[in-house]
Motif scaffolding. Sequence first.
Motif, short mmCIF file in Angstrom:
data_model
loop_
_atom_site.label_atom_id
_atom_site.label_comp_id
_atom_site.label_asym_id
_atom_site.label_seq_id
_atom_site.Cartn_x
_atom_site.Cartn_y
_atom_site.Cartn_z
N GLY A 13 0.91 -1.04 -0.40
CA GLY A 13 -0.06 0.12 0.57
C GLY A 13 0.74 1.03 0.07
O GLY A 13 2.10 1.80 -0.34
N GLU A 19 8.13 6.72 1.79
CA GLU A 19 9.61 7.03 1.87
C GLU A 19 10.71 7.61 0.74
O GLU A 19 10.97 7.53 0.29
CB GLU A 19 10.77 6.04 2.65
N PHE A 25 -2.44 7.81 2.11
CA PHE A 25 -3.78 8.59 2.04
C PHE A 25 -4.98 8.82 3.04
O PHE A 25 -5.03 9.73 3.55
CB PHE A 25 -4.95 7.41 1.97
N ASP A 27 -2.66 9.53 6.56
CA ASP A 27 -1.91 9.35 7.24
C ASP A 27 -2.62 10.64 7.94
O ASP A 27 -3.26 11.21 6.76
CB ASP A 27 -0.23 9.39 6.88
N GLN A 98 -1.40 -2.03 -4.00
CA GLN A 98 -3.27 -0.73 -4.54
C GLN A 98 -2.31 0.26 -4.87
O GLN A 98 -3.43 1.20 -5.09
CB GLN A 98 -3.08 -0.93 -2.43
N ASN A 99 -1.11 0.21 -5.12
CA ASN A 99 -0.82 1.18 -5.63
C ASN A 99 -0.67 1.30 -6.99
O ASN A 99 -0.32 0.66 -7.59
CB ASN A 99 0.68 2.17 -4.96
N THR A 184 0.18 -0.59 4.16
CA THR A 184 -1.29 -0.26 3.88
C THR A 184 -2.16 0.15 5.50
O THR A 184 -2.02 -1.72 5.79
CB THR A 184 -1.99 -1.66 3.27
N SER A 185 -3.72 0.53 5.35
CA SER A 185 -3.43 0.42 7.24
C SER A 185 -5.52 -0.21 6.57
O SER A 185 -5.60 -0.35 7.78
CB SER A 185 -4.82 1.65 7.10
N VAL A 188 -9.60 -0.59 3.05
CA VAL A 188 -9.86 -0.58 2.18
C VAL A 188 -10.11 -2.30 1.73
O VAL A 188 -9.40 -2.76 1.51
CB VAL A 188 -9.53 0.08 0.74
N GLU A 212 2.69 1.09 11.96
CA GLU A 212 2.05 0.98 13.33
C GLU A 212 0.81 -0.12 12.61
O GLU A 212 0.80 0.08 11.21
CB GLU A 212 1.32 2.66 13.16
N GLY A 226 7.85 -0.11 11.83
CA GLY A 226 8.41 0.61 11.58
C GLY A 226 8.54 1.31 10.00
O GLY A 226 7.95 0.75 9.61
N ALA A 228 9.21 1.30 6.51
CA ALA A 228 9.80 -0.05 5.30
C ALA A 228 10.93 0.17 5.16
O ALA A 228 11.45 -0.78 4.54
CB ALA A 228 8.43 0.52 3.98
N1 APR Z 1 6.72 2.91 6.33
C1 APR Z 1 6.21 1.37 6.16
N2 APR Z 1 4.44 1.79 6.58
C2 APR Z 1 3.97 3.25 6.42
C3 APR Z 1 5.15 4.06 6.18
C4 APR Z 1 6.44 3.67 6.79
N3 APR Z 1 7.67 5.24 5.85
N4 APR Z 1 3.87 5.43 6.25
C5 APR Z 1 3.01 5.25 6.48
N5 APR Z 1 3.03 3.83 6.40
C6 APR Z 1 1.61 2.90 7.02
C7 APR Z 1 0.43 3.87 7.77
O1 APR Z 1 0.88 3.03 8.83
C8 APR Z 1 -0.82 3.50 7.54
O2 APR Z 1 -0.90 2.13 7.79
O3 APR Z 1 1.33 3.19 5.96
C9 APR Z 1 -0.26 2.71 5.71
C10 APR Z 1 -1.04 3.62 4.90
O4 APR Z 1 -2.20 3.19 4.93
P1 APR Z 1 -3.18 4.57 3.69
O5 APR Z 1 -2.59 5.70 3.56
O6 APR Z 1 -4.61 4.15 4.14
O7 APR Z 1 -3.20 4.06 2.28
P2 APR Z 1 -3.57 2.46 1.62
O8 APR Z 1 -3.53 1.47 2.73
O9 APR Z 1 -2.56 2.81 0.72
O10 APR Z 1 -5.14 2.24 0.96
C11 APR Z 1 -4.99 1.55 0.13
O11 APR Z 1 -7.30 3.56 -0.31
O12 APR Z 1 -8.15 5.56 -1.09
C12 APR Z 1 -7.85 4.40 -1.14
O13 APR Z 1 -7.04 3.57 -3.75
C13 APR Z 1 -6.50 3.61 -2.92
O14 APR Z 1 -5.11 2.00 -2.52
C14 APR Z 1 -5.64 3.41 -1.53
C15 APR Z 1 -6.43 2.37 -0.85
#
Ligand code: APR
Length: 245
Positions: A13, A19, A25, A27, A98-99, A184-185, A188, A212, A226, A228
């Motif tokens: 995700g 980084e 999305f 945070d 998902q990216n 990924t959080s 979704v 987290e 931690g 990535a």
């Molecule tokens: N290293 C590891 N994880 C990280 C870092 C990092 N440096 N920075 C942030 N994260 C984590 C956050 O803690 C969070 O759990 O990455 C996750 C990002 O979550 P989202 O912003 O919700 O992104 P994602 O899970 O990819 O969203 C899924 O939602 O909006 C739609 O289509 C969009 O593909 C996306 C989907």
Amino acid sequence: MEQSKQNIVILTGAGISKESGLATFRDEDGIWSKVRIEDVATPEAFRRDPEKVQGFYNARRRPLLSGNIKPNGAHDALARLEKEWPDKAGGQVTIVTQNIDNLHETAGSENLIHMHGEILKARCGACGAVSPCQDNLGNGESCADCGEVNRLRPHVVWFGEMPLEMDRIYGLLEDCALFISIGTSGNVYPAAGFVQHARGQGAAHTIELNLEPSEGATFFAEARYGPATDLIPAYVDELLSHGIT
Ligand code: APR
């Protein structure tokens, strides 16, 4: 289904690209804190205000075209795992991302599924053809396949639309020995349900590598937290030295 020769499925995700300089999305400073999903990431939004939607994706595509956004150590480590794992364990490594950025392929990953589409591709609303997109959309461009003008949209899956290659993804999840979720959080679906699907077959080990705990943290057999670029290279070294433990 019998567990086949140590295949690995990796879900990534937005966190894996953070980084490299791309926003996530959800945070604090994330994309959805600045603009509403309903205004820029649904088919209805595109019908209602195509200019606004095209502008949203044009702004996110430009940094990727500038050459200033590069894969980071986490992307590189996954590309290395894909290359070296078959000799080590006889299995395949597939990334389901998902990216919509191109950082995995730029890092050298090839077994790659973009389940939410790709921002560097456009899709024709008239004939469905998908083509490379290296420029802004929404300025009267025509489809290279059918010639229709002003019908190109980002080849991105919007909320309310079906993610891509789902049958293939579920087949991979049912046939893997290890499911890794990175950055990924877990907000979704269907991606957030992949860990349960992998575990459902009984055989897969599951691990979450994230900044987290995600919404789905409790579904994972193992978790490490931690950045990535710290976690992934170390975990790939471990896999290549000791296998799936
Ligand atoms: N290293 C590891 N994880 C990280 C870092 C990092 N440096 N920075 C942030 N994260 C984590 C956050 O803690 C969070 O759990 O990455 C996750 C990002 O979550 P989202 O912003 O919700 O992104 P994602 O899970 O990819 O969203 C899924 O939602 O909006 C739609 O289509 C969009 O593909 C996306 C989907």
